[in-house]
Design a protein around this motif. Sequence first.
Motif, mmCIF file in Angstrom:
data_model
loop_
_atom_site.group_PDB
_atom_site.id
_atom_site.type_symbol
_atom_site.label_atom_id
_atom_site.label_comp_id
_atom_site.label_asym_id
_atom_site.label_seq_id
_atom_site.Cartn_x
_atom_site.Cartn_y
_atom_site.Cartn_z
ATOM 1 N N VAL A 79 -3.296 30.790 -45.797
ATOM 2 C CA VAL A 79 -4.576 30.713 -46.503
ATOM 3 C C VAL A 79 -5.152 32.104 -46.723
ATOM 4 O O VAL A 79 -5.655 32.430 -47.810
ATOM 5 N N ILE A 80 -5.077 32.960 -45.705
ATOM 6 C CA ILE A 80 -5.607 34.325 -45.831
ATOM 7 C C ILE A 80 -4.843 35.104 -46.893
ATOM 8 O O ILE A 80 -5.433 35.840 -47.705
ATOM 9 N N LYS A 81 -3.518 34.947 -46.913
ATOM 10 C CA LYS A 81 -2.702 35.676 -47.879
ATOM 11 C C LYS A 81 -2.962 35.209 -49.312
ATOM 12 O O LYS A 81 -2.811 35.994 -50.260
ATOM 13 N N LEU A 82 -3.367 33.961 -49.488
ATOM 14 C CA LEU A 82 -3.580 33.414 -50.836
ATOM 15 C C LEU A 82 -5.009 33.579 -51.332
ATOM 16 O O LEU A 82 -5.317 33.158 -52.449
ATOM 17 N N GLN A 83 -5.874 34.181 -50.517
ATOM 18 C CA GLN A 83 -7.282 34.305 -50.925
ATOM 19 C C GLN A 83 -7.452 35.125 -52.190
ATOM 20 O O GLN A 83 -8.324 34.832 -53.016
ATOM 21 N N HIS A 84 -6.628 36.173 -52.359
ATOM 22 C CA HIS A 84 -6.802 37.034 -53.527
ATOM 23 C C HIS A 84 -6.421 36.340 -54.826
ATOM 24 O O HIS A 84 -6.742 36.828 -55.920
ATOM 25 N N LEU A 85 -5.729 35.195 -54.731
ATOM 26 C CA LEU A 85 -5.346 34.450 -55.938
ATOM 27 C C LEU A 85 -6.448 33.502 -56.400
ATOM 28 O O LEU A 85 -6.334 32.916 -57.480
ATOM 29 N N LYS A 86 -7.495 33.358 -55.614
ATOM 30 C CA LYS A 86 -8.592 32.475 -56.000
ATOM 31 C C LYS A 86 -9.305 33.070 -57.202
ATOM 32 O O LYS A 86 -9.628 34.260 -57.229
ATOM 33 N N ASN A 87 -9.570 32.247 -58.205
ATOM 34 C CA ASN A 87 -10.125 32.757 -59.463
ATOM 35 C C ASN A 87 -11.079 31.721 -60.048
ATOM 36 O O ASN A 87 -10.746 31.012 -60.994
ATOM 37 N N ASP A 123 -20.615 38.037 -70.116
ATOM 38 C CA ASP A 123 -21.319 37.401 -68.995
ATOM 39 C C ASP A 123 -20.372 36.696 -68.024
ATOM 40 O O ASP A 123 -20.831 35.964 -67.149
ATOM 41 N N LEU A 124 -19.065 36.911 -68.188
ATOM 42 C CA LEU A 124 -18.105 36.273 -67.298
ATOM 43 C C LEU A 124 -18.187 36.877 -65.898
ATOM 44 O O LEU A 124 -18.203 38.101 -65.731
ATOM 45 N N LYS A 125 -18.256 36.011 -64.889
ATOM 46 C CA LYS A 125 -18.252 36.450 -63.491
ATOM 47 C C LYS A 125 -17.199 35.644 -62.740
ATOM 48 O O LYS A 125 -17.031 34.450 -62.976
ATOM 49 N N LYS A 126 -16.513 36.302 -61.837
ATOM 50 C CA LYS A 126 -15.432 35.679 -61.093
ATOM 51 C C LYS A 126 -15.774 35.632 -59.597
ATOM 52 O O LYS A 126 -16.322 36.605 -59.059
ATOM 53 N N ASN A 127 -15.421 34.491 -58.989
ATOM 54 C CA ASN A 127 -15.573 34.324 -57.536
ATOM 55 C C ASN A 127 -16.972 34.721 -57.058
ATOM 56 O O ASN A 127 -17.144 35.488 -56.108
ATOM 57 N N LEU A 128 -17.963 34.179 -57.767
ATOM 58 C CA LEU A 128 -19.343 34.564 -57.483
ATOM 59 C C LEU A 128 -19.799 34.084 -56.113
ATOM 60 O O LEU A 128 -20.485 34.807 -55.387
ATOM 61 N N HIS A 129 -19.422 32.872 -55.738
ATOM 62 C CA HIS A 129 -19.859 32.298 -54.462
ATOM 63 C C HIS A 129 -18.708 32.133 -53.475
ATOM 64 O O HIS A 129 -18.807 31.335 -52.538
ATOM 65 N N THR A 130 -17.636 32.868 -53.687
ATOM 66 C CA THR A 130 -16.481 32.755 -52.801
ATOM 67 C C THR A 130 -16.735 33.483 -51.493
ATOM 68 O O THR A 130 -17.171 34.638 -51.486
ATOM 69 N N ILE A 139 -14.322 31.055 -62.218
ATOM 70 C CA ILE A 139 -15.058 31.780 -63.249
ATOM 71 C C ILE A 139 -16.419 31.115 -63.466
ATOM 72 O O ILE A 139 -16.564 29.900 -63.369
ATOM 73 N N TYR A 140 -17.418 31.941 -63.728
ATOM 74 C CA TYR A 140 -18.781 31.490 -63.978
ATOM 75 C C TYR A 140 -19.283 32.196 -65.230
ATOM 76 O O TYR A 140 -18.908 33.332 -65.522
ATOM 77 N N GLY A 141 -20.155 31.498 -65.966
ATOM 78 C CA GLY A 141 -20.706 32.073 -67.173
ATOM 79 C C GLY A 141 -21.817 31.212 -67.734
ATOM 80 O O GLY A 141 -22.197 30.187 -67.150
ATOM 81 N N PRO A 142 -22.364 31.608 -68.906
ATOM 82 C CA PRO A 142 -23.468 30.844 -69.504
ATOM 83 C C PRO A 142 -23.061 29.447 -69.972
ATOM 84 O O PRO A 142 -23.926 28.639 -70.304
#
Length: 293
Positions: free
Chosen positions: A259-267, A27-34, A269-272
């Motif tokens: 900031v744009i270049k570092l966006q892909h490093l955002k991590n 159930d792990l989800k990443k960057n759900l509301h990014t 995590i969401y879960g139960p």
Amino acid sequence: MSGWKKVLYYDQGYPDNYIEPELFLADLKKNLHTKPYRYFFVVQESGALVQQLSCVCCFICVFVWLQQEWLSPVVLMCCSFLLTLSSFLLVEVSTSNGLFSLSKTGNIQQFAMVIFFLCLLSPIMRTLTESISTDTIWAMSFGMMLVHLAFHNYGVPQAGAKVSDSVSLNAAVFAAVCLASRLTTSLDTFSLLSCAIEMFVFFPHFRRTIKEASPKFAVCMTALWVAASISLLITISSIALTFYLLTTMMITFVCPLWVIKLQHLKNNIYGPWDEAVLNKEENESVGNSDQSI
């Protein structure tokens, strides 16, 4: 999968923290509301920081002009009054419920009261720091202006940085009082402090109101502040002008690209395991439906 179930009320022969390998982090989800940012949007949003930095530079330049007697305090007060009045009228035209609405005279009365007390206290302010060395005044003013910029609220929603309007405003006023105490006459002190009130108290609210009403005009206002800072700094110090231009270019173009270049490093995590979040809109809709039934 074995006959294991995710329950704790009877013994299955497994440890309490056991979970099937197939279900681990299922159930792990990443960057759900990014929300991904675009470069030009970030450049536009950096205008608030550039405007406040330019505001500080213009204020320091006004102090230098007063100290060198290049600027008359009467001329400064007239210009400040005209700019403040123009800001009132502009907000009144752009929005009917602005903070500085002329239909609400409370803000104007407060402004007049502040100016009145500044007029009374200017002789005291001018001699307030006579026992403190000039080098200490420069150091304290520079440090307080940095504190003002660091804690200023730039209007970024859900900002991770800690901001404090009171700390930012008090730091700016403290720096203004320190600088005003190094002027020669009470009229100079009064004109500089009244300018500080307009720049550091009223201008941030004016900027936010205008940005909400017209984001395009906010960009034009950023360009005007940069042009005014360059025009004033060029008469004082080429080194300060170069430092200001480099800082402005860094904030406006380099940092947004970073900031744009570092966006892909955002991590994120969401879960139960996350705490439940109450959604007020859904609860209100459910409550209204229950009442209608």
